[in-house]
Write a protein that holds these residues in place. Sequence first.
Motif, short mmCIF file in Angstrom:
data_model
loop_
_atom_site.label_atom_id
_atom_site.label_comp_id
_atom_site.label_asym_id
_atom_site.label_seq_id
_atom_site.Cartn_x
_atom_site.Cartn_y
_atom_site.Cartn_z
N LEU A 90 0.83 -1.19 0.00
CA LEU A 90 0.00 0.00 0.00
C LEU A 90 0.87 1.25 0.00
CD1 LEU A 90 -2.65 -1.12 2.63
CD2 LEU A 90 -3.13 -0.59 0.23
N ARG A 91 0.35 2.33 -0.56
CA ARG A 91 1.09 3.58 -0.64
C ARG A 91 0.89 4.38 0.65
NH1 ARG A 91 -0.77 8.48 -4.41
NH2 ARG A 91 -0.78 6.90 -6.07
N VAL A 92 1.98 4.72 1.31
CA VAL A 92 1.90 5.54 2.51
C VAL A 92 1.34 6.91 2.14
CG1 VAL A 92 3.19 6.59 4.40
CG2 VAL A 92 3.85 4.33 3.55
N VAL A 96 -7.01 4.53 1.15
CA VAL A 96 -7.24 3.09 1.03
C VAL A 96 -8.73 2.81 0.97
CG1 VAL A 96 -6.93 0.83 2.14
CG2 VAL A 96 -5.07 2.52 2.18
N THR A 97 -9.14 1.97 0.03
CA THR A 97 -10.54 1.59 -0.12
C THR A 97 -10.68 0.09 0.11
OG1 THR A 97 -10.98 3.36 -1.72
CG2 THR A 97 -12.51 1.49 -1.69
N ARG A 98 -11.64 -0.28 0.95
CA ARG A 98 -11.95 -1.69 1.17
C ARG A 98 -13.36 -1.97 0.65
NH1 ARG A 98 -12.83 -4.52 7.01
NH2 ARG A 98 -14.66 -3.18 6.88
N GLN A 99 -13.46 -2.82 -0.36
CA GLN A 99 -14.76 -3.24 -0.89
C GLN A 99 -15.02 -4.65 -0.38
OE1 GLN A 99 -15.16 -3.13 -5.12
NE2 GLN A 99 -17.19 -4.07 -5.12
N SER A 100 -16.09 -4.81 0.39
CA SER A 100 -16.38 -6.08 1.07
C SER A 100 -17.68 -6.67 0.54
CB SER A 100 -16.51 -5.85 2.58
OG SER A 100 -15.36 -5.21 3.10
N THR A 101 -17.67 -7.99 0.31
CA THR A 101 -18.85 -8.69 -0.19
C THR A 101 -19.00 -10.01 0.55
OG1 THR A 101 -18.50 -7.75 -2.40
CG2 THR A 101 -19.98 -9.65 -2.24
N ILE A 102 -20.20 -10.31 1.00
CA ILE A 102 -20.46 -11.58 1.67
C ILE A 102 -20.57 -12.67 0.60
CG2 ILE A 102 -22.09 -12.90 3.07
CD1 ILE A 102 -22.62 -10.37 4.62
N THR A 119 -18.43 -16.19 5.19
CA THR A 119 -17.23 -15.88 4.41
C THR A 119 -17.40 -14.52 3.74
OG1 THR A 119 -16.85 -18.23 3.97
CG2 THR A 119 -15.70 -16.66 2.56
N VAL A 120 -16.40 -13.66 3.95
CA VAL A 120 -16.44 -12.30 3.39
C VAL A 120 -15.19 -12.09 2.53
CG1 VAL A 120 -16.64 -9.84 3.89
CG2 VAL A 120 -17.59 -11.53 5.49
N ASP A 121 -15.38 -11.58 1.33
CA ASP A 121 -14.28 -11.21 0.44
C ASP A 121 -14.02 -9.71 0.55
OD1 ASP A 121 -13.92 -13.79 -0.55
OD2 ASP A 121 -15.35 -13.49 -2.18
N HIS A 122 -12.74 -9.35 0.66
CA HIS A 122 -12.36 -7.93 0.71
C HIS A 122 -11.36 -7.64 -0.41
CE1 HIS A 122 -14.13 -7.60 4.72
NE2 HIS A 122 -13.39 -8.61 5.13
N LEU A 123 -11.57 -6.55 -1.10
CA LEU A 123 -10.61 -6.03 -2.08
C LEU A 123 -10.06 -4.74 -1.52
CD1 LEU A 123 -12.60 -6.61 -5.41
CD2 LEU A 123 -10.87 -8.09 -4.36
N ILE A 124 -8.73 -4.71 -1.29
CA ILE A 124 -8.07 -3.57 -0.69
C ILE A 124 -7.27 -2.85 -1.77
CG2 ILE A 124 -6.63 -2.78 1.21
CD1 ILE A 124 -9.04 -4.52 2.06
N SER A 125 -7.59 -1.59 -2.00
CA SER A 125 -6.93 -0.84 -3.07
C SER A 125 -6.59 0.57 -2.59
CB SER A 125 -7.81 -0.78 -4.32
OG SER A 125 -9.05 -0.15 -4.03
N ASP A 126 -5.76 1.25 -3.39
CA ASP A 126 -5.41 2.65 -3.14
C ASP A 126 -5.30 3.33 -4.50
OD1 ASP A 126 -2.92 1.96 -4.17
OD2 ASP A 126 -1.87 2.04 -2.26
N PRO A 127 -4.81 4.56 -4.59
CA PRO A 127 -4.76 5.23 -5.90
C PRO A 127 -3.94 4.50 -6.95
CG PRO A 127 -4.58 6.86 -4.17
CD PRO A 127 -4.52 5.53 -3.50
N ASP A 128 -3.06 3.57 -6.53
CA ASP A 128 -2.27 2.81 -7.50
C ASP A 128 -2.96 1.53 -7.96
OD1 ASP A 128 -0.20 4.68 -7.34
OD2 ASP A 128 0.71 3.68 -5.62
N GLY A 129 -4.16 1.23 -7.42
CA GLY A 129 -4.90 0.05 -7.84
C GLY A 129 -5.00 -1.00 -6.74
N LEU A 130 -5.34 -2.23 -7.14
CA LEU A 130 -5.54 -3.31 -6.18
C LEU A 130 -4.22 -3.68 -5.52
CD1 LEU A 130 -7.56 -5.42 -5.04
CD2 LEU A 130 -6.85 -6.94 -6.90
#
Length: 270
Positions: A90-92, A96-102, A119-130
């Motif tokens: 991750l970029r200091v 940061v965006t967390r998209q969560s889906t059950i 069970t939950v899926d999380h996608l963690i991204s920032d301005p540089d992408g996933l």
Amino acid sequence: MDIDTLRGWIGRSETATEDLTPALIARYGATLGQPDTAAPLLIHLCLTQPAVPAAELGPDGHPARGGFLPPVPLPRRMWAGGQFDFHRPLRVGGRVTRQSTIRDVVLKQGRSGALCFVTVDHLISDPDGLAITERQDIVYRGAAGDGPASAPAPAEPGAHHKSIAADPPLLFRYSALTFNGHRIHYDRSYATDVEGYPGLIVHGPLQATLLVHYAADLRGAPPARFRFRSLSPLFDTADMVLNARDTAEGMELWTMRPGGPVAMQASASW
């Protein structure tokens, strides 16, 4: 338990954002003994956590049920396991965006009674992408004393091992970092008198964090994938021992108390 109603939560999503600040990295490093020069592994667990008002917390300190997570009518909720795929750091200073889906809700029968796994899926991204793909397995179970319990066998020490004091300041500071109000981690009278534990419980995410950093330190590079599963609880009544051994696929890791069973089992690959 109406499993069909609970499975109606499958597919629900939520998105949260938060800046990864140098101040958070410094507090994280001070708590876990990590350098604060870059974004450390699993610091995203300290970000985008629900900021629920005190009036909306349940008696255990968790948010009251029935929001994003399904309202499972079992009193105990714990992080049972999961998997992280690390695509890049991750970029200091980045947002940061967390998209969560059950993904799934499953009812099973264990030795101690009914178990409900979410069970939950999380996608963690920032301005540089996933940056990180995460699978989180949450287990709900009955109260203390529901059904028989068996004593697991003591674990063998690893080729590499390291002891860490699982003391109240560490548990309290990690709860603060992750905005985790679950009382079993810092409220001794609640943990022992209400839930029947012998002491404060060491967080599953904290154990996973210490193990993934241990793997990175031993190998000299962060893993590309880290999987873990909680098998038995650890308490602040004894030191926590990190263990590791090299395998053909990467590294096996586990936590335990001295002379105790495996608490968390994990694997890392590069």
